[in-house]
Design a protein around this motif. Structure first.
Motif, mmCIF file in Angstrom:
data_model
loop_
_atom_site.group_PDB
_atom_site.id
_atom_site.type_symbol
_atom_site.label_atom_id
_atom_site.label_comp_id
_atom_site.label_asym_id
_atom_site.label_seq_id
_atom_site.Cartn_x
_atom_site.Cartn_y
_atom_site.Cartn_z
ATOM 1 N N MET A 133 -30.530 12.159 -15.398
ATOM 2 C CA MET A 133 -30.588 10.726 -15.231
ATOM 3 C C MET A 133 -29.772 10.080 -16.344
ATOM 4 O O MET A 133 -29.793 10.526 -17.487
ATOM 5 N N LYS A 134 -29.050 9.019 -15.995
ATOM 6 C CA LYS A 134 -28.263 8.288 -16.972
ATOM 7 C C LYS A 134 -28.564 6.802 -16.850
ATOM 8 O O LYS A 134 -28.628 6.262 -15.752
ATOM 9 N N LYS A 135 -28.725 6.157 -17.984
ATOM 10 C CA LYS A 135 -28.951 4.715 -18.017
ATOM 11 C C LYS A 135 -27.604 4.017 -18.190
ATOM 12 O O LYS A 135 -26.821 4.367 -19.074
ATOM 13 N N ILE A 136 -27.360 3.029 -17.336
ATOM 14 C CA ILE A 136 -26.159 2.209 -17.442
ATOM 15 C C ILE A 136 -26.588 0.825 -17.916
ATOM 16 O O ILE A 136 -27.412 0.187 -17.277
ATOM 17 N N ASN A 137 -26.062 0.397 -19.036
ATOM 18 C CA ASN A 137 -26.358 -0.943 -19.547
ATOM 19 C C ASN A 137 -25.334 -1.918 -18.993
ATOM 20 O O ASN A 137 -24.127 -1.665 -19.066
ATOM 21 N N ASP A 139 -19.708 -5.085 -10.656
ATOM 22 C CA ASP A 139 -19.312 -3.808 -10.069
ATOM 23 C C ASP A 139 -19.596 -2.681 -11.062
ATOM 24 O O ASP A 139 -19.055 -2.678 -12.169
ATOM 25 N N VAL A 140 -20.452 -1.731 -10.690
ATOM 26 C CA VAL A 140 -20.787 -0.595 -11.548
ATOM 27 C C VAL A 140 -20.288 0.720 -10.951
ATOM 28 O O VAL A 140 -20.680 1.798 -11.399
ATOM 29 N N TYR A 157 -20.401 9.145 -14.207
ATOM 30 C CA TYR A 157 -21.591 9.987 -14.328
ATOM 31 C C TYR A 157 -21.475 11.228 -13.435
ATOM 32 O O TYR A 157 -21.790 12.344 -13.868
ATOM 33 N N ILE A 158 -20.994 11.044 -12.221
ATOM 34 C CA ILE A 158 -20.831 12.176 -11.295
ATOM 35 C C ILE A 158 -19.845 13.179 -11.888
ATOM 36 O O ILE A 158 -20.071 14.395 -11.839
ATOM 37 N N LYS A 159 -18.755 12.686 -12.432
ATOM 38 C CA LYS A 159 -17.749 13.575 -13.044
ATOM 39 C C LYS A 159 -18.334 14.320 -14.249
ATOM 40 O O LYS A 159 -18.094 15.512 -14.419
ATOM 41 N N GLU A 160 -19.091 13.611 -15.084
ATOM 42 C CA GLU A 160 -19.677 14.226 -16.285
ATOM 43 C C GLU A 160 -20.661 15.332 -15.938
ATOM 44 O O GLU A 160 -20.743 16.336 -16.646
ATOM 45 N N ILE A 201 -28.796 8.180 -6.670
ATOM 46 C CA ILE A 201 -29.594 6.973 -6.455
ATOM 47 C C ILE A 201 -29.323 6.044 -7.629
ATOM 48 O O ILE A 201 -29.518 6.417 -8.787
ATOM 49 N N VAL A 202 -28.858 4.852 -7.321
ATOM 50 C CA VAL A 202 -28.608 3.838 -8.349
ATOM 51 C C VAL A 202 -29.776 2.861 -8.250
ATOM 52 O O VAL A 202 -29.927 2.164 -7.249
ATOM 53 N N TYR A 203 -30.596 2.838 -9.286
ATOM 54 C CA TYR A 203 -31.856 2.097 -9.268
ATOM 55 C C TYR A 203 -31.868 1.028 -10.352
ATOM 56 O O TYR A 203 -31.428 1.263 -11.478
ATOM 57 N N CYS A 204 -32.395 -0.127 -10.018
ATOM 58 C CA CYS A 204 -32.520 -1.244 -10.953
ATOM 59 C C CYS A 204 -34.006 -1.515 -11.206
ATOM 60 O O CYS A 204 -34.709 -1.952 -10.303
ATOM 61 N N PRO A 205 -34.488 -1.290 -12.443
ATOM 62 C CA PRO A 205 -35.914 -1.470 -12.737
ATOM 63 C C PRO A 205 -36.288 -2.899 -13.161
ATOM 64 O O PRO A 205 -37.040 -3.089 -14.102
ATOM 65 N N HIS A 206 -35.733 -3.890 -12.479
ATOM 66 C CA HIS A 206 -36.021 -5.279 -12.829
ATOM 67 C C HIS A 206 -36.494 -6.036 -11.587
ATOM 68 O O HIS A 206 -36.006 -5.783 -10.487
#
Length: 118
Positions: free
Chosen positions: A1-5, A16-17, A24-27, A36-41
């Motif tokens: 899992m990676k957090k995007i700020n 646009d993210v 992230y996929i490449k890394e 899954i791109v999830y927004c916890p807000h």
């Protein structure tokens, strides 16, 4: 899992993210699967839409304002941001994107957007 700020500058904004998700996929070296791109807000959401013409973002935000106006006489939420909660629920908290041969499976003009509403 990676957090995007994501830094936002306005109450209503679509950012646009896609590049961050692709990086992230490449890394990770994932070749096939799903991200899954999830927004916890509760006042922001995620969507996939056109990323070529900036008028699409402006039109979407304008139409959302028409559907969910910021001021409504019957809103009772004490923070005064009922419209932001409504828009976030309308957009949804996540998007699923297929990964095939190490690339995101998106249409030619599609991008993944973080949608700020408050």
């Amino acid at each position: 899992m990676k957090k995007i700020n994501v830094q936002t500058n306005r109450r209503d904004e679509m950012i646009d993210v896609t590049n961050e998700v692709h990086q992230y996929i490449k890394e990770t070296g994932i070749q096939n699967g799903t991200v899954i791109v999830y927004c916890p807000h509760t006042t922001a959401g995620m969507t996939i839409n056109e990323n070529a013409d900036p008028d699409v973002k402006r039109d979407m935000l304008r139409r959302l304002d028409e559907i969910f106006p910021w001021e409504h006489s019957k809103d009772r939420h004490m923070e005064g941001n009922t419209a932001a909660h409504m828009k976030a629920s309308y957009m949804g908290a996540s998007q699923h994107v297929l990964i095939h041969h190490g690339d995101l499976v998106l249409g030619t003009w599609q991008g993944i957007y973080f949608c700020e509403f408050d």
